[in-house]
Design a protein around this motif. Structure first.
Motif, mmCIF file in Angstrom:
data_model
loop_
_atom_site.group_PDB
_atom_site.id
_atom_site.type_symbol
_atom_site.label_atom_id
_atom_site.label_comp_id
_atom_site.label_asym_id
_atom_site.label_seq_id
_atom_site.Cartn_x
_atom_site.Cartn_y
_atom_site.Cartn_z
ATOM 1 N N UNK A 196 4.325 7.681 6.380
ATOM 2 C CA UNK A 196 4.428 6.644 5.347
ATOM 3 C C UNK A 196 3.173 5.774 5.280
ATOM 4 N N UNK A 197 2.497 5.622 6.403
ATOM 5 C CA UNK A 197 1.319 4.740 6.419
ATOM 6 C C UNK A 197 0.021 5.500 6.213
ATOM 7 N N UNK A 198 0.108 6.836 6.090
ATOM 8 C CA UNK A 198 -1.130 7.622 6.136
ATOM 9 C C UNK A 198 -2.050 7.323 4.957
ATOM 10 N N UNK A 199 -1.466 6.920 3.803
ATOM 11 C CA UNK A 199 -2.338 6.634 2.654
ATOM 12 C C UNK A 199 -3.340 5.541 3.014
ATOM 13 N N UNK A 200 -2.918 4.596 3.810
ATOM 14 C CA UNK A 200 -3.808 3.486 4.196
ATOM 15 C C UNK A 200 -4.636 3.877 5.430
ATOM 16 N N UNK A 201 -3.956 4.355 6.481
ATOM 17 C CA UNK A 201 -4.663 4.687 7.727
ATOM 18 C C UNK A 201 -5.750 5.746 7.479
ATOM 19 N N UNK A 202 -5.326 6.839 6.828
ATOM 20 C CA UNK A 202 -6.288 7.919 6.586
ATOM 21 C C UNK A 202 -7.276 7.534 5.489
ATOM 22 N N UNK A 226 9.007 3.237 9.387
ATOM 23 C CA UNK A 226 8.509 4.434 10.071
ATOM 24 C C UNK A 226 7.016 4.306 10.381
ATOM 25 N N UNK A 227 6.666 4.837 11.538
ATOM 26 C CA UNK A 227 5.279 4.830 12.039
ATOM 27 C C UNK A 227 4.711 3.432 12.302
ATOM 28 N N UNK A 228 5.573 2.431 12.372
ATOM 29 C CA UNK A 228 5.123 1.066 12.711
ATOM 30 C C UNK A 228 4.473 1.107 14.103
ATOM 31 N N UNK A 229 3.202 0.739 14.230
ATOM 32 C CA UNK A 229 2.564 0.817 15.549
ATOM 33 C C UNK A 229 3.264 -0.050 16.603
ATOM 34 N N UNK A 230 3.353 0.479 17.820
ATOM 35 C CA UNK A 230 4.031 -0.253 18.902
ATOM 36 C C UNK A 230 3.222 -1.423 19.428
ATOM 37 N N UNK A 231 1.936 -1.222 19.517
ATOM 38 C CA UNK A 231 1.083 -2.266 20.101
ATOM 39 C C UNK A 231 -0.213 -2.352 19.304
ATOM 40 N N UNK A 232 -0.861 -3.499 19.434
ATOM 41 C CA UNK A 232 -2.190 -3.619 18.805
ATOM 42 C C UNK A 232 -2.902 -4.820 19.414
ATOM 43 N N UNK A 233 -4.075 -4.581 19.958
ATOM 44 C CA UNK A 233 -4.889 -5.679 20.502
ATOM 45 C C UNK A 233 -6.357 -5.246 20.478
ATOM 46 N N UNK A 255 -5.849 -0.357 11.629
ATOM 47 C CA UNK A 255 -4.942 0.768 11.373
ATOM 48 C C UNK A 255 -5.648 2.122 11.524
ATOM 49 N N UNK A 256 -6.972 2.128 11.609
ATOM 50 C CA UNK A 256 -7.630 3.412 11.896
ATOM 51 C C UNK A 256 -7.268 3.896 13.297
ATOM 52 N N UNK A 257 -6.763 2.994 14.155
ATOM 53 C CA UNK A 257 -6.334 3.412 15.508
ATOM 54 C C UNK A 257 -4.889 3.913 15.504
ATOM 55 N N UNK A 258 -4.189 3.782 14.356
ATOM 56 C CA UNK A 258 -2.816 4.274 14.234
ATOM 57 C C UNK A 258 -1.884 3.589 15.216
ATOM 58 N N UNK A 259 -1.066 4.400 15.884
ATOM 59 C CA UNK A 259 -0.165 3.878 16.924
ATOM 60 C C UNK A 259 -0.898 4.108 18.248
ATOM 61 N N UNK A 260 -1.704 3.147 18.686
ATOM 62 C CA UNK A 260 -2.711 3.446 19.708
ATOM 63 C C UNK A 260 -2.140 3.833 21.077
ATOM 64 N N UNK A 271 0.826 -1.217 0.000
ATOM 65 C CA UNK A 271 0.000 0.000 0.000
ATOM 66 C C UNK A 271 0.857 1.262 0.000
ATOM 67 N N UNK A 272 2.155 1.117 0.364
ATOM 68 C CA UNK A 272 3.035 2.292 0.336
ATOM 69 C C UNK A 272 3.728 2.478 -1.011
ATOM 70 N N UNK A 273 3.605 1.479 -1.904
ATOM 71 C CA UNK A 273 4.268 1.572 -3.206
ATOM 72 C C UNK A 273 3.698 2.708 -4.043
ATOM 73 N N UNK A 274 2.364 2.840 -4.004
ATOM 74 C CA UNK A 274 1.696 3.885 -4.781
ATOM 75 C C UNK A 274 0.625 4.496 -3.880
ATOM 76 N N UNK A 275 1.052 5.415 -2.991
ATOM 77 C CA UNK A 275 0.127 5.938 -1.980
ATOM 78 C C UNK A 275 -1.100 6.616 -2.577
ATOM 79 N N UNK A 276 -0.933 7.275 -3.736
ATOM 80 C CA UNK A 276 -2.096 7.968 -4.323
ATOM 81 C C UNK A 276 -3.129 6.940 -4.776
#
Ligand SMILES: O=C(O)[C@H]1O[C@H](OP(=O)(O)OP(=O)(O)OC[C@H]2O[C@@H](n3ccc(=O)[nH]c3=O)[C@H](O)[C@@H]2O)[C@H](O)[C@@H](O)[C@@H]1O
Length: 252
Positions: A78-84, A211-218, A55-60, A19-24
């Motif tokens: 870097x992840x905003x194209x997907x998260x946002x 970059x911006x890899x979330x630290x935790x997720x549950x 990923x809508x919770x980002x780096x929670x 998803x980061x290859x072509x963010x647009x």
């Protein structure tokens, strides 16, 4: 197309490297893709289930994550194209629901899901670790291995989506397995499992953290239990065993 009752909107690249290859393109898929599906649903009077993401919770900053949490997302990282993209897709679904009174919207926020048919080259952690370990290559942890993820087996996810689609619940619902592991713990499980089937025990190496890899997720799945009477049933080791068997068959 004549009659359509239900539409599952599953379309979008989901692996961070893709998803980061072509963010647009990823943003357009999230917005215009969802818009096209919503227009079709409005025209056909169909119910739509949109697959959103943890990923809508980002780096929670809240742990575990309930649906009421608004998230902590970098809007230009870097992840905003997907998260946002996924966040705006949810907003679009509810904007359509407000415009077309009675439009039936279902939103599933899916957490890290794995299983057979997820290719070795997908880039996500489960298939990468299994593929590398089976090939006798070192397993590559990106980061220091302390990040956590909660892994859900595909059949549990499908059951959750099916129940949500056929429910009367219109707010977002987390679909995930609350079993949380550090990436280092997960790597050890994979290395042990592959060694148990007689393959060489591969080393684990560490590479820079994306970059911006979330630290935790549950996921907090209280809502899914209440409104769908759903919870995951496949334990990590059982799901991994099936996944390893599938990868083994690919290499024969
Ligand atoms: O499933 C989710 O809820 C969402 O999160 C995933 O993103 P991510 O959790 O970062 O998925 P992976 O790429 O599998 O990474 C998980 C963790 O393992 C690490 N990792 C990944 C790949 C690898 O080869 N090595 C490795 O250590 C990553 O740095 C990260 O900390 C994907 O964006 C989507 O599939 C999905 O929407």
């Amino acid at each position: 197309m004549k009659n359509i009752d239900q539409i599952f909107n599953l379309a979008c690249p989901a692996s961070p490297i893709y998803y980061q290859k072509d963010p647009i393109s990823t943003l357009k898929t999230c917005f215009h893709g969802t818009e096209n599906i919503l227009d079709l649903a409005a025209e056909k009077n169909a119910r739509i289930l949109h697959t959103s993401t943890s990923e809508v919770y980002g780096d929670p900053q809240v742990h575990p994550q309930p649906e009421s949490y608004w998230g902590y997302v970098n809007p230009f990282g870097a992840r905003s194209c997907y998260d946002e993209g996924k966040r705006v897709a949810e907003a679009l679904c509810y904007a359509y629901q407000a415009k077309y009174q009675g439009m039936e919207i279902r939103i599933a926020r899916i957490f890290n899901t794995y299983g057979p048919r997820m290719s070795y080259s997908d880039g996500r952690v489960v298939s990468s670790f299994i593929g590398d370990a089976l090939a006798g290559k070192e397993i590559k942890i990106t980061g220091d291995g302390t990040a956590t993820r909660s892994f859900q087996y595909i059949t549990d996810c499908v059951e959750g989506l099916y129940r949500l689609m056929n429910s009367d619940y219109a707010l977002p619902v987390n679909i995930g397995n609350p079993g949380e592991f550090t990436i280092r713990e997960f790597a050890d499980i994979v290395v042990d499992m592959i060694a148990e089937i007689g393959k060489p025990r591969v080393p684990i190496i560490y590479l820079p953290r994306p970059s911006d890899d979330p630290n935790t997720r549950q996921p907090d799945i209280t809502r899914a239990k209440e409104v769908l009477d759903w919870e995951p049933t496949v334990a990590l080791k059982e799901g991994l065993k099936n996944t390893v068997e599938w990868h083994l068959k690919q290499s024969i």
